[in-house]
Design an enzyme around this catalytic site. Structure first.
Site, PDB file in Angstrom:
ATOM      1  N   ARG A 175       0.841  -1.197   0.000  1.00 26.35           N
ATOM      2  CA  ARG A 175       0.000   0.000   0.000  1.00 26.35           C
ATOM      3  C   ARG A 175       0.879   1.251   0.000  1.00 26.35           C
ATOM      4  O   ARG A 175       0.579   2.234  -0.695  1.00 26.35           O
ATOM      5  CB  ARG A 175      -0.931   0.006   1.209  1.00 26.35           C
ATOM      6  CG  ARG A 175      -2.004  -1.061   1.165  1.00 26.35           C
ATOM      7  CD  ARG A 175      -2.933  -0.963   2.359  1.00 26.35           C
ATOM      8  NE  ARG A 175      -3.776   0.231   2.294  1.00 26.35           N
ATOM      9  CZ  ARG A 175      -4.515   0.661   3.313  1.00 26.35           C
ATOM     10  NH1 ARG A 175      -4.503   0.019   4.467  1.00 26.35           N
ATOM     11  NH2 ARG A 175      -5.264   1.748   3.176  1.00 26.35           N
ATOM     12  N   CYS A 235      -1.493   6.234   8.905  1.00 24.90           N
ATOM     13  CA  CYS A 235      -1.824   4.953   8.264  1.00 24.90           C
ATOM     14  C   CYS A 235      -2.920   5.234   7.248  1.00 24.90           C
ATOM     15  O   CYS A 235      -2.856   6.233   6.541  1.00 24.90           O
ATOM     16  CB  CYS A 235      -2.242   3.923   9.310  1.00 24.90           C
ATOM     17  SG  CYS A 235      -3.607   4.480  10.373  1.00 24.90           S
TER      18      CYS A 235
END
Length: 276
Positions: A175, A235
Site C-alpha cells: 500500500r 496509516c
C-alpha cells in the site's frame, strides 16, 4: 504499572484493580460484539471502534476522531474513572485496542495500558473467560467519572504534515508503494514518509518486540530514537498508526499522530502523493 503495555500475567495479578475494555474489531473480520459475547476477560466492557472511538466517515477521513463529549459519555458508560487504571485489549494485534489507548491518553487519562498479545495472550496465560453480552449492562454517564481533556497527546494535521522531520507510514509495504489500495480511492503515500508496517513491531508470538529490537528496526528505517526526535505517524485512517506510536513510546519517543491519515490526505487533490 509503567509504560504503555501490560502482560497477561500482570493483568491476572491486577485484574480487580483496573477497568478493562474489550475493543474487539477486525477489518473485514468477525463482528466484535459476537466475539465479545463468545468470550471475554471477566468484567470487561465492550467498546465499539466505529461508534465509540470514531465519528462517522467524511471530512477527516474514514475514522475521524470522535467528538470529545461523546467519547467522554462512552467511557463513563464503560466505568472509566480518573483514579483507576484502564487496560484495553483486542484480538487484532493491538491495532484496534491501540486506538482506545491513544484516545484515552489524548483525553487526559494517564494510566492506560495495552494488553500485550491481546485476547490470545490472556487465554494462554490461563485467564478466566466470561461469556454473554454483558455489554448491555452499560449505563451512559453513570458508572464512571472520566472527564475528557483533549490535547494531551501530540497530533499533526494535514497542513503541517510535510514539515514533520520524520514521517512514518504504518501501512503494509504494497500500500505504501502504491501497488494496491483496497480501502481508499487513491493509492500511494505522503511524500517523504518512511514505511514501518505495524506488523514489524511484533515478534512471532504476537507480542511487541523487545525495546532493543524495536530500536534497531526504527533506526534502520532512519527514525531517530532519542527523546528529542520529532516524529509523526499515519496509516489509512488514523487507527493502526497508533501501533507505531506505542512502539516508539516503548523507546521513550513521544510520536505525534496524523489522525486523518491517508484517507484524509487524499481528499484534497492539490496535495502531493508519492509512489515507489
Amino acid at each position: 504499572m509503567t509504560g504503555p503495555l501490560i502482560t497477561a500475567v500482570e493483568l491476572l495479578e491486577r485484574q480487580s484493580d483496573v477497568t478493562i475494555l474489550d475493543v474487539r474489531y477486525r477489518m473485514g473480520g468477525p463482528s466484535g460484539p459476537e466475539e465479545y459475547a463468545a468470550g471475554h476477560v471477566p468484567g470487561a466492557r465492550y467498546v465499539d471502534l466505529d461508534t465509540d472511538l470514531a465519528d462517522p466517515p467524511g471530512e477527516g477521513g474514514r475514522h475521524p476522531l470522535p467528538d470529545s463529549a461523546r467519547f467522554e459519555v462512552a467511557m463513563r458508560g464503560c466505568g472509566v474513572r480518573a483514579d483507576r487504571p484502564v487496560v484495553v485489549y483486542d484480538d487484532w494485534s493491538g491495532l484496534a485496542a491501540g486506538r482506545a489507548w491513544w484516545l484515552l491518553r489524548f483525553h487526559g487519562h494517564d494510566e492506560v495500558r495495552l494488553l500485550d498479545g491481546g485476547w490470545s495472550a490472556w487465554v494462554q496465560a490461563g485467564g478466566a473467560v466470561e461469556t454473554g453480552a454483558t455489554v448491555a449492562a452499560r449505563h451512559d454517564d453513570l458508572d464512571g467519572d472520566f472527564e475528557a481533556r483533549p490535547g494531551q497527546m501530540p497530533v499533526v494535521e494535514a497542513g503541517d504534515v510535510l514539515e514533520v522531520p520524520v514521517l512514518i507510514d504504518a501501512r503494509a509495504p504494497e500500500r505504501f508503494r502504491g501497488e494496491v489500495e483496497p480501502l481508499d480511492p487513491v493509492a500511494g503515500h505522503i511524500p517523504g514518509a518512511v514505511n514501518i508496517p505495524t506488523s514489524t513491531n511484533l515478534a512471532a508470538d504476537g507480542r511487541f518486540r523487545s525495546p532493543e529490537q524495536l530500536r534497531a528496526l526504527y533506526a534502520a528505517a532512519g527514525v531517530p530514537t532519542d527523546d528529542g526526535a520529532v516524529v509523526a505517524a499515519y496509516c489509512g485512517s488514523g487507527v493502526t498508526a497508533v501501533h507505531d506510536v506505542i512502539a516508539l513510546e516503548l523507546l521513550g519517543v513521544r510520536a505525534a499522530l496524523y489522525p486523518g491519515s491517508w484517507s484524509d490526505w487524499i481528499t484534497d487533490s492539490r496535495r502531493p502523493t508519492g509512489r515507489t
